[in-house]
Design a protein around this motif. Structure first.
Motif: not given
Length: 77
Positions: A37-53
C-alpha cells in the motif's frame, strides 16, 4: 520510519519483510500488505530485485523530492 532509519534517502533497505516485521512487532503478512500500500501511494519505491526478494527505499511522498531526474529539453534546429 523504519525505512528512513535503515535506508535513508539514497539506499535500499537490505532486510527481509519477515525481519522488518519482527523488528516492529507485527505479523509478516500485515507488514507486506502495508508495504504494498505504501509503494502504491508513493511512500516507498521498489529499487531492485534479487531473485524473488524485492528491495525498497523511501519514495517521493516520504522525501518530498523527485526521485527521477527529468530530462533536459534539447534545442531543435
Amino acid at each position: 520510519m523504519t525505512y528512513a532509519i535503515l535506508g535513508g534517502l539514497e539506499r535500499s533497505v537490505e532486510r527481509t519483510a519477515a525481519a522488518l516485521a519482527g523488528l516492529i512487532g507485527v505479523p509478516a503478512p500485515h507488514f507486506s500488505r502495508a508495504r504494498r500500500e505504501l509503494e502504491a501511494e508513493g511512500w516507498l519505491e521498489h529499487t531492485h530485485s534479487e531473485g524473488q526478494v524485492k528491495f525498497y527505499r523511501l519514495g517521493e511522498m516520504a522525501t518530498g523530492r523527485e526521485v527521477v531526474v527529468p530530462l533536459r529539453n534539447r534545442p531543435t534546429a
